[in-house]
Each structure stands twice: as structure tokens, then as C-alpha cells.
Enzyme design. Structure first.
Site, PDB file in Angstrom:
ATOM      1  N   LYS A  11       0.811  -1.221   0.000  1.00  0.00           N
ATOM      2  CA  LYS A  11       0.000   0.000   0.000  1.00  0.00           C
ATOM      3  C   LYS A  11       0.851   1.281   0.000  1.00  0.00           C
ATOM      4  O   LYS A  11       0.618   2.187  -0.799  1.00  0.00           O
ATOM      5  CB  LYS A  11      -0.909  -0.029   1.234  1.00  0.00           C
ATOM      6  N   ARG A  83      -8.317   4.217   9.819  1.00  0.00           N
ATOM      7  CA  ARG A  83      -8.052   2.827  10.148  1.00  0.00           C
ATOM      8  C   ARG A  83      -9.275   2.113  10.708  1.00  0.00           C
ATOM      9  O   ARG A  83      -9.253   0.903  10.927  1.00  0.00           O
ATOM     10  CB  ARG A  83      -6.967   2.741  11.216  1.00  0.00           C
ATOM     11  N   ARG A 117      10.794  -9.905   5.753  1.00  0.00           N
ATOM     12  CA  ARG A 117      11.435  -8.591   5.945  1.00  0.00           C
ATOM     13  C   ARG A 117      12.697  -8.720   6.790  1.00  0.00           C
ATOM     14  O   ARG A 117      12.671  -9.260   7.894  1.00  0.00           O
ATOM     15  CB  ARG A 117      10.489  -7.633   6.673  1.00  0.00           C
ATOM     16  N   ARG A 151      13.170  -8.116  12.271  1.00  0.00           N
ATOM     17  CA  ARG A 151      12.752  -7.320  13.430  1.00  0.00           C
ATOM     18  C   ARG A 151      12.010  -8.194  14.430  1.00  0.00           C
ATOM     19  O   ARG A 151      11.298  -9.105  14.035  1.00  0.00           O
ATOM     20  CB  ARG A 151      11.801  -6.204  12.988  1.00  0.00           C
ATOM     21  N   ARG A 162      -1.836  -8.378  13.897  1.00  0.00           N
ATOM     22  CA  ARG A 162      -2.021  -7.216  13.025  1.00  0.00           C
ATOM     23  C   ARG A 162      -3.060  -7.515  11.944  1.00  0.00           C
ATOM     24  O   ARG A 162      -3.886  -6.678  11.607  1.00  0.00           O
ATOM     25  CB  ARG A 162      -0.692  -6.844  12.349  1.00  0.00           C
TER      26      ARG A 162
END
Ligand SMILES: [Zn+2]
Length: 204
Positions: A11, A83, A117, A151, A162
Site C-alpha cells: 500500500k 483505520r 522482511r 525485526r 495485526r
């Protein structure tokens, strides 16, 4: 224009690319909060340091200040706001939303991308083991040869949380926006996705 999608859907990347081509200003709420100055910065820091979420009125205040700037005259792309339904309704009082672009990617794909990631321990460069930018060696930084690490909050449990929050809180805004919503398949080449979005935005 509002961009909606899971973290990991691409996004933010698309919002940036589309802003460049259309002349719309890209407003990411993350950048907005980081860029707050003066008294607003103090308020933001206080909320963040206390571990609370940014209250809607503070967020709208910062947003309203941002859209006064000349680069917003042609319109804006909102990335990361609203959100949830409450924020969407508040936003309706502030501005007219012409289109909502939903970047659609399956939960499994998002899980895979988020787990891919990695960042360089030495220079901080960011990579993804599954999508661009992919490092030449999965363990070493292309730039400096430093070790690539994941991370701490990119673990399956945190990512699942999430994703669940997105389905529960964010997805209802799509229903709220009704026929303004255009769904774009986010599991394709970056340029193909961008072309689709540009077509949608030029359609009226
Ligand atoms: Zn590096």
C-alpha cells in the site's frame, strides 16, 4: 483518495508511486506523526511514549494542518488513515473522498512477506527475502556485507494479530465507502498494480 490495505500489501509503495505520477500529495500518517513540530510534536511524543494510540482529534488536527500546504491543492492520497469506522466517519466531515483503493493481498501472502522482511545490522538497509528489494545473498547486505536480521515484532504471532485487527477494525470502512471502493489485486508486479490504480483514478 484513500489507500487501504494490510501492512505488507504494498500500500505505502503504491501510494508513493501513484502520488508521483498524478501530482496528488502522498500523506502517510506514520510520516505525519514523525514530522510533527512544536506543540504538536510534544503532544504526539507524550501519547507515543505512554504507549497509547494517537487520539482521533489529535490525528485530525495534524492532518488538517498538513492539507493546508500548497502541494495538497490538487488533492491527496491518504495512506494509513482512516483505520476504523469511527475515523472514517470523522473524516467525512473534513473532506470529500472520491475514491478508495483497496490493495488486496491474502493473509498467507502478507504473512510470508512480513516474515521475509530483514534489515542490515550494520547500515540499516531494508530488504525482503520474497519481494523486492531482494538481497543477492539472503544473509548478507548488498551494500555493506552486514548481517541481515528480522525485526523482533515481525514474528508469526504479532503478524497474525495485526492481520486480525485489520479484518476487525479496518475492513468495515470498505462497506462504509460503498461504491467508491475499487479493489486491486496486490499480488502482482509493482508496475502492473500501479497501472491499474492510475486507470481507476483517471476514470472520472
Ligand atoms: Zn548494510
Amino acid at each position: 483518495v484513500v489507500f487501504v490495505g494490510l501492512a505488507g500489501s504494498g500500500k505505502g509503495t503504491q501510494a508513493k508511486l501513484v502520488a508521483k505520477e498524478t501530482g496528488l500529495a502522498h500523506i502517510s500518517t506514520g510520516d505525519l506523526l514523525r514530522g510533527a513540530t512544536g506543540e504538536l510534536k510534544e503532544q504526539v511524543d507524550e501519547v507515543i511514549n505512554s504507549g497509547r494510540l494517537i487520539p482521533n482529534d489529535l490525528m485530525l488536527h495534524i492532518l488538517n494542518e498538513r492539507i493546508q500546504k500548497p502541494d495538497c491543492r490538487a488533492g491527496i492520497i491518504l495512506d494509513g488513515f482512516p483505520r476504523n469506522l469511527e475515523q472514517a466517519k470523522l473524516l467525512d466531515h473534513q473532506m470529500q473522498i472520491s475514491k478508495v483503493v483497496e490493495i488486496s493481498v491474502s493473509d498467507d501472502e502478507v504473512m510470508k512477506r512480513m516474515l521475509g522482511r530483514v534489515t542490515c545490522k550494520e547500515c540499516g538497509a531494508g530488504y525482503n527475502l520474497h519481494t523486492a528489494p531482494k538481497p543477492a545473498d539472503s544473509k548478507k547486505c548488498d551494500e555493506c556485507g552486514g548481517e541481515l536480521v528480522r525485526r523482533k515484532d515481525d514474528n508469526p504471532e504479532a503478524i497474525r494479530k495485526r492481520i486480525a485487527t485489520y479484518h476487525e477494525d479496518t475492513e468495515p470502512i470498505l462497506k462504509h465507502y460503498g461504491d467508491k471502493v475499487v479493489k486491486v489485486n496486490g499480488k502482482r508486479d509493482i508496475n502492473d498494480i500501479k497501472k491499474d490504480i492510475l486507470k481507476v483514478l483517471k476514470s472520472d
